[in-house]
Motif scaffolding. Sequence first.
Motif, PDB file in Angstrom:
ATOM      1  N   SER A  11       0.830  -1.210   0.035  1.00 57.14           N
ATOM      2  CA  SER A  11      -0.088  -0.103   0.091  1.00 57.14           C
ATOM      3  C   SER A  11       0.767   1.307  -0.102  1.00 57.14           C
ATOM      4  CB  SER A  11      -1.238   0.279   1.027  1.00 57.14           C
ATOM      5  OG  SER A  11      -1.680  -1.033   1.224  1.00 57.14           O
ATOM      6  N   ASN A  12       2.177   1.252  -0.428  1.00 53.63           N
ATOM      7  CA  ASN A  12       2.782   2.471  -0.489  1.00 53.63           C
ATOM      8  C   ASN A  12       2.893   2.759  -2.047  1.00 53.63           C
ATOM      9  OD1 ASN A  12       4.896   4.175  -0.651  1.00 53.63           O
ATOM     10  ND2 ASN A  12       6.397   3.075   0.496  1.00 53.63           N
ATOM     11  N   LEU A  13       2.081   3.853  -2.204  1.00 52.72           N
ATOM     12  CA  LEU A  13       1.528   4.455  -3.552  1.00 52.72           C
ATOM     13  C   LEU A  13       2.896   5.142  -4.151  1.00 52.72           C
ATOM     14  CD1 LEU A  13      -0.526   4.701  -5.785  1.00 52.72           C
ATOM     15  CD2 LEU A  13      -1.319   6.735  -4.376  1.00 52.72           C
ATOM     16  N   LEU A  34       4.458 -10.316  -6.938  1.00 51.56           N
ATOM     17  CA  LEU A  34       4.622 -11.442  -5.929  1.00 51.56           C
ATOM     18  C   LEU A  34       3.726 -11.484  -4.969  1.00 51.56           C
ATOM     19  CD1 LEU A  34       8.550 -12.378  -6.325  1.00 51.56           C
ATOM     20  CD2 LEU A  34       6.678 -13.363  -7.673  1.00 51.56           C
ATOM     21  N   GLY A  35       2.946 -10.399  -4.933  1.00 50.10           N
ATOM     22  CA  GLY A  35       1.996 -10.514  -3.798  1.00 50.10           C
ATOM     23  C   GLY A  35       2.615  -9.538  -2.464  1.00 50.10           C
ATOM     24  N   ASP A  36       1.608  -9.455  -1.446  1.00 48.55           N
ATOM     25  CA  ASP A  36       1.496  -8.455  -0.360  1.00 48.55           C
ATOM     26  C   ASP A  36       1.354  -7.156  -0.902  1.00 48.55           C
ATOM     27  OD1 ASP A  36       1.649 -10.179   1.497  1.00 48.55           O
ATOM     28  OD2 ASP A  36       3.480  -9.421   2.372  1.00 48.55           O
ATOM     29  N   VAL A  37       0.505  -6.867  -1.909  1.00 50.06           N
ATOM     30  CA  VAL A  37       0.007  -5.607  -2.335  1.00 50.06           C
ATOM     31  C   VAL A  37      -0.463  -4.459  -1.496  1.00 50.06           C
ATOM     32  CG1 VAL A  37      -1.805  -4.411  -4.071  1.00 50.06           C
ATOM     33  CG2 VAL A  37      -0.827  -6.772  -4.504  1.00 50.06           C
ATOM     34  N   ILE A  38      -1.055  -5.258  -0.428  1.00 49.35           N
ATOM     35  CA  ILE A  38      -1.515  -4.330   0.602  1.00 49.35           C
ATOM     36  C   ILE A  38      -0.939  -4.667   2.298  1.00 49.35           C
ATOM     37  CG2 ILE A  38      -3.822  -4.065  -0.509  1.00 49.35           C
ATOM     38  CD1 ILE A  38      -3.564  -6.413   2.656  1.00 49.35           C
ATOM     39  N   ALA A  42      -0.867   3.431   3.408  1.00 46.65           N
ATOM     40  CA  ALA A  42      -2.046   4.168   3.603  1.00 46.65           C
ATOM     41  C   ALA A  42      -2.911   4.227   2.274  1.00 46.65           C
ATOM     42  CB  ALA A  42      -1.661   5.600   4.087  1.00 46.65           C
ATOM     43  N   ASN A  43      -2.253   3.526   1.102  1.00 52.81           N
ATOM     44  CA  ASN A  43      -3.159   3.693  -0.125  1.00 52.81           C
ATOM     45  C   ASN A  43      -3.491   2.139  -0.644  1.00 52.81           C
ATOM     46  OD1 ASN A  43      -1.455   6.405  -0.228  1.00 52.81           O
ATOM     47  ND2 ASN A  43      -3.656   6.399  -1.010  1.00 52.81           N
ATOM     48  N   PRO A  44      -4.015   1.387   0.293  1.00 51.99           N
ATOM     49  CA  PRO A  44      -4.342  -0.013  -0.504  1.00 51.99           C
ATOM     50  C   PRO A  44      -5.400   0.106  -1.682  1.00 51.99           C
ATOM     51  CG  PRO A  44      -5.812   0.491   1.576  1.00 51.99           C
ATOM     52  CD  PRO A  44      -4.749   1.590   1.320  1.00 51.99           C
ATOM     53  N   ASN A  45      -6.301   0.723  -1.881  1.00 54.95           N
ATOM     54  CA  ASN A  45      -7.231   0.740  -3.059  1.00 54.95           C
ATOM     55  C   ASN A  45      -6.392   1.136  -4.276  1.00 54.95           C
ATOM     56  OD1 ASN A  45      -9.853  -0.157  -1.997  1.00 54.95           O
ATOM     57  ND2 ASN A  45      -9.772   1.976  -0.999  1.00 54.95           N
ATOM     58  N   GLY A 176      13.263  -8.299  -3.483  1.00 56.35           N
ATOM     59  CA  GLY A 176      13.164  -7.284  -2.356  1.00 56.35           C
ATOM     60  C   GLY A 176      11.823  -6.756  -2.414  1.00 56.35           C
ATOM     61  N   SER A 177      11.457  -5.560  -1.728  1.00 55.45           N
ATOM     62  CA  SER A 177      10.277  -5.055  -1.430  1.00 55.45           C
ATOM     63  C   SER A 177      10.052  -3.522  -2.128  1.00 55.45           C
ATOM     64  CB  SER A 177      10.143  -4.897  -0.002  1.00 55.45           C
ATOM     65  OG  SER A 177       8.802  -4.102   0.307  1.00 55.45           O
ATOM     66  N   VAL A 178       8.868  -3.480  -2.732  1.00 49.90           N
ATOM     67  CA  VAL A 178       8.954  -2.240  -3.281  1.00 49.90           C
ATOM     68  C   VAL A 178       8.677  -1.080  -2.320  1.00 49.90           C
ATOM     69  CG1 VAL A 178       6.944  -0.658  -4.738  1.00 49.90           C
ATOM     70  CG2 VAL A 178       7.828  -3.057  -5.572  1.00 49.90           C
ATOM     71  N   GLY A 179       7.605  -1.511  -1.430  1.00 52.54           N
ATOM     72  CA  GLY A 179       7.065  -0.472  -0.322  1.00 52.54           C
ATOM     73  C   GLY A 179       7.585  -0.590   1.016  1.00 52.54           C
TER      74      GLY A 179
END
Length: 233
Positions: A11-13, A34-38, A42-45, A176-179
């Motif tokens: 959720s890190n836009l 690969l998942g964990d979009v949320i 603060a910006n899940p949608n 690694g992680s985007v957010g």
Amino acid sequence: MLIAILSDIHSNLEAFEAVLHSLKREKPDYVVCLGDVIGYGANPNECIDLVRQHCHLVLQGNHDAALFDEQLRFYFTMHARTALEWTLNQLTPQRLEYMRALQVSARQHDLLFVHSAPTAPERWEYIVDEYDAMKHFSAFHERICFVGHSHVPGIYSQDGREHVVVPHCRYIINVGSVGQPRDGDVRASYGMYNAKTHVYYCRRVEYNVETAARKIIEAGLPSSLGYRLYNGM
Ligand code: ZN
């Protein structure tokens, strides 16, 4: 074929938009999430909408799965659980349905994609070192398994020596992680793999950490989830 692999957007836009901007330059033929979009941010949608728009393949991570599995939340830290429950109240029914339908693994030619680990992906095990990685090579037949989950980028080879992706060796690669990077580098992380030349590289992208952190705090989420972004931890 050039493949971009993103994971743990959480959720890190700001971080996600910076990565998408960077992808405009890379011009991948195929984009995998690969998942964990949320979770956490603060910006899940908005992140779900962008994932649907830009990724050809989207997998389910443990935070995504925990939206529908209360038991899974018991394994979460207190702040992760708070963020998950906050997220649940933000998501529209339509976006929830989209998240529910995601699969936990996918195969493409000699590549395997999972969020956590190739052995029973829904057990959400972590691979954090060579020792962990060795236990998982027998669980898949493909040449490379791409993972996320630990938020720490790394390349684990089956022969325990090589650290450059070469043909004839097998690998587990953490993109690694985007957010929410956790390797001390605040920049968003993602992977690029060239299926023709077998070259893999990890990309790091600067983004507006201040805005992402401020939004977390203003949303009433645990403030430490904002502050940790400044440390990349
Ligand atoms: Zn994660």
